[in-house]
Design a protein around this motif. Structure first.
Motif, PDB file in Angstrom:
ATOM      1  N   UNK A 170      10.679 -30.217  15.954  1.00  9.01           N
ATOM      2  CA  UNK A 170      10.774 -31.893  15.017  1.00  9.01           C
ATOM      3  C   UNK A 170      10.115 -31.926  13.722  1.00  9.01           C
ATOM      4  N   UNK A 171       9.856 -33.005  13.270  1.00 11.89           N
ATOM      5  CA  UNK A 171       8.839 -32.972  12.036  1.00 11.89           C
ATOM      6  C   UNK A 171       9.500 -33.802  10.789  1.00 11.89           C
ATOM      7  N   UNK A 172       8.613 -33.892   9.907  1.00  9.17           N
ATOM      8  CA  UNK A 172       8.923 -35.190   9.286  1.00  9.17           C
ATOM      9  C   UNK A 172      10.044 -35.699   8.307  1.00  9.17           C
ATOM     10  N   UNK A 173      11.037 -35.383   8.456  1.00  9.38           N
ATOM     11  CA  UNK A 173      12.816 -34.885   8.337  1.00  9.38           C
ATOM     12  C   UNK A 173      13.445 -35.386   9.646  1.00  9.38           C
ATOM     13  N   UNK A 174      12.889 -35.217  10.607  1.00 14.85           N
ATOM     14  CA  UNK A 174      13.525 -36.310  11.198  1.00 14.85           C
ATOM     15  C   UNK A 174      13.218 -37.171  11.471  1.00 14.85           C
ATOM     16  N   UNK A 175      11.996 -37.523  11.396  1.00 14.82           N
ATOM     17  CA  UNK A 175      10.840 -38.708  11.249  1.00 14.82           C
ATOM     18  C   UNK A 175      10.702 -40.741  10.568  1.00 14.82           C
ATOM     19  N   UNK A 176      12.126 -39.861   9.135  1.00 18.32           N
ATOM     20  CA  UNK A 176      12.777 -40.287   7.585  1.00 18.32           C
ATOM     21  C   UNK A 176      13.861 -40.364   8.014  1.00 18.32           C
ATOM     22  N   UNK A 177      14.874 -39.355   8.856  1.00 17.35           N
ATOM     23  CA  UNK A 177      15.786 -39.484   9.132  1.00 17.35           C
ATOM     24  C   UNK A 177      16.590 -41.289  10.175  1.00 17.35           C
ATOM     25  N   UNK A 178      15.196 -41.309  10.837  1.00 18.75           N
ATOM     26  CA  UNK A 178      15.646 -42.185  12.185  1.00 18.75           C
ATOM     27  C   UNK A 178      14.506 -42.763  11.321  1.00 18.75           C
ATOM     28  N   UNK A 179      14.186 -43.532  10.730  1.00 18.06           N
ATOM     29  CA  UNK A 179      13.474 -44.843   9.581  1.00 18.06           C
ATOM     30  C   UNK A 179      14.983 -45.240   9.218  1.00 18.06           C
ATOM     31  N   UNK A 180      15.881 -44.166   8.824  1.00 19.51           N
ATOM     32  CA  UNK A 180      16.436 -45.908   7.815  1.00 19.51           C
ATOM     33  C   UNK A 180      17.754 -45.981   9.086  1.00 19.51           C
ATOM     34  N   UNK A 181      17.541 -45.630  10.631  1.00 21.69           N
ATOM     35  CA  UNK A 181      18.870 -45.286  11.582  1.00 21.69           C
ATOM     36  C   UNK A 181      18.295 -46.244  12.334  1.00 21.69           C
ATOM     37  N   UNK A 182      17.648 -46.603  12.503  1.00 21.60           N
ATOM     38  CA  UNK A 182      17.140 -48.551  12.302  1.00 21.60           C
ATOM     39  C   UNK A 182      16.458 -48.652  14.196  1.00 21.60           C
ATOM     40  N   UNK A 183      16.562 -49.734  14.692  1.00 23.47           N
ATOM     41  CA  UNK A 183      15.748 -49.229  16.123  1.00 23.47           C
ATOM     42  C   UNK A 183      16.559 -48.573  16.515  1.00 23.47           C
ATOM     43  N   UNK A 184      15.798 -47.479  17.716  1.00 20.87           N
ATOM     44  CA  UNK A 184      15.914 -46.662  18.388  1.00 20.87           C
ATOM     45  C   UNK A 184      15.153 -46.304  19.311  1.00 20.87           C
ATOM     46  N   UNK A 185      15.777 -45.934  20.633  1.00 22.92           N
ATOM     47  CA  UNK A 185      14.997 -45.030  21.575  1.00 22.92           C
ATOM     48  C   UNK A 185      15.621 -43.633  21.164  1.00 22.92           C
ATOM     49  N   UNK A 186      14.292 -43.393  21.545  1.00 22.43           N
ATOM     50  CA  UNK A 186      14.435 -41.481  20.954  1.00 22.43           C
ATOM     51  C   UNK A 186      14.332 -40.502  22.454  1.00 22.43           C
ATOM     52  N   UNK A 187      15.386 -39.861  23.127  1.00 22.08           N
ATOM     53  CA  UNK A 187      14.261 -39.137  24.738  1.00 22.08           C
ATOM     54  C   UNK A 187      14.941 -37.006  23.982  1.00 22.08           C
ATOM     55  N   UNK A 188      13.530 -36.697  24.649  1.00 22.05           N
ATOM     56  CA  UNK A 188      14.246 -35.350  23.915  1.00 22.05           C
ATOM     57  C   UNK A 188      14.690 -34.917  24.865  1.00 22.05           C
ATOM     58  N   UNK A 189      15.198 -33.777  24.184  1.00 23.82           N
ATOM     59  CA  UNK A 189      15.663 -32.905  25.268  1.00 23.82           C
ATOM     60  C   UNK A 189      16.413 -31.465  24.919  1.00 23.82           C
ATOM     61  N   UNK A 190      16.308 -30.208  25.589  1.00 17.43           N
ATOM     62  CA  UNK A 190      16.409 -28.620  25.253  1.00 17.43           C
ATOM     63  C   UNK A 190      18.039 -28.287  25.396  1.00 17.43           C
ATOM     64  N   UNK A 191      18.189 -27.511  23.977  1.00 17.59           N
ATOM     65  CA  UNK A 191      19.347 -26.693  24.245  1.00 17.59           C
ATOM     66  C   UNK A 191      20.331 -28.025  24.025  1.00 17.59           C
TER      67      UNK A 191
END
Length: 259
Positions: A170-191
């Protein structure tokens, strides 16, 4: 793709399951961890699964070149029909080492740069996803029941996006992308399970703004596409496998709906 797609899919599923069994034997008794030249981890399970898969694919009636993460040097390039097998014997080695069960076996058939068949086995979760062009996309649960799967489509207006993300990257690029997506729920998952959650309609989108290789994505991309979703670069182009000598993927997004 070889003539009988359904039979080939069943054969590859059996091979992937056998590789999963080899992985679980190591998982059950403990293991040591090596570090490869690219600083990624390697275990006895990666090697055991690789050997099972290569032997199984070579035993199939049609001889198709194999590109496996664990033996890149053996790959001779696609055949005259533009085909090759793309294999990650153990995707999510970090999850395997953490013992959180979120690791998979991935086998894809690439044809003219596109994944046309894919099998993803999550042996610890006793779950399998499989798909082939002209056959469809399916999930096999822990009870052995096989059901057709379909991506959810675009969320309704006002609905929160269901996002699945990497547990280890994860990182700042992902955070910025998610900010443009709008309201969301994030679930972490591997592979490659992240792709599969989108394919079966349990998630709407999976953005990957970190490093991946061809073998990390090919099999699961086949499942997503046959389930009605899409996998594309940040420039809106389909994620391609036409140049296997270049192992790294660009950043991409897995969508559970078509444009």
């Amino acid at each position: 793709m070889p003539a009988n797609h359904a039979e080939l899919l069943d054969a590859v599923e059996r091979i992937a399951r056998e590789a999963g069994e080899a992985i679980m034997r190591v998982y059950a008794r403990g293991f040591t961890v090596e570090v490869k030249e690219d600083d990624s981890p390697l275990t006895e399970a990666d090697k055991a699964a690789h050997e099972v898969i290569v032997a199984g694919l070579k035993a199939l009636p049609e001889a198709i070149p194999i590109l496996s993460e664990e033996d890149i040097e053996a790959f001779t390039g696609p055949n005259d029909e533009g085909q090759y097998w793309l294999v990650d014997p153990l995707d999510g080695t970090k999850e395997f080492i953490k013992r959180n069960d979120e690791f998979t076996v991935n086998i894809a058939l690439i044809e003219h740069g596109k994944p046309v068949l894919g099998v993803v086995v999550a042996p610890a979760l006793r779950r399998t996803y499989l798909a082939a062009r002209g056959v469809g996309a399916f999930k096999i649960d822990a009870a052995g029941e096989r059901t057709s799967i379909r991506a959810a489509g675009r969320p309704s207006p006002g609905t929160r996006w269901r996002v699945v993300g990497s547990r280890s990257h994860a990182g700042p690029d992902l955070a910025a992308w998610l900010a443009t997506l709008g309201e969301h729920d994030l679930v972490p998952m591997g592979s490659s399970l992240k792709f599969c959650l989108v394919a079966e309609g349990q998630a709407d989108v999976y953005p990957r703004l970190g490093p991946t290789c061809l073998w990390d994505t090919g099999a699961a991309q086949a499942v997503v596409e046959q389930a009605g979703g899409r996998v594309e670069t940040l420039h809106g182009e389909a994620l391609s496998y036409a140049t296997p000598e270049r192992h790294l993927n660009p950043h991409f997004v897995v969508w559970g709906h078509l444009p």
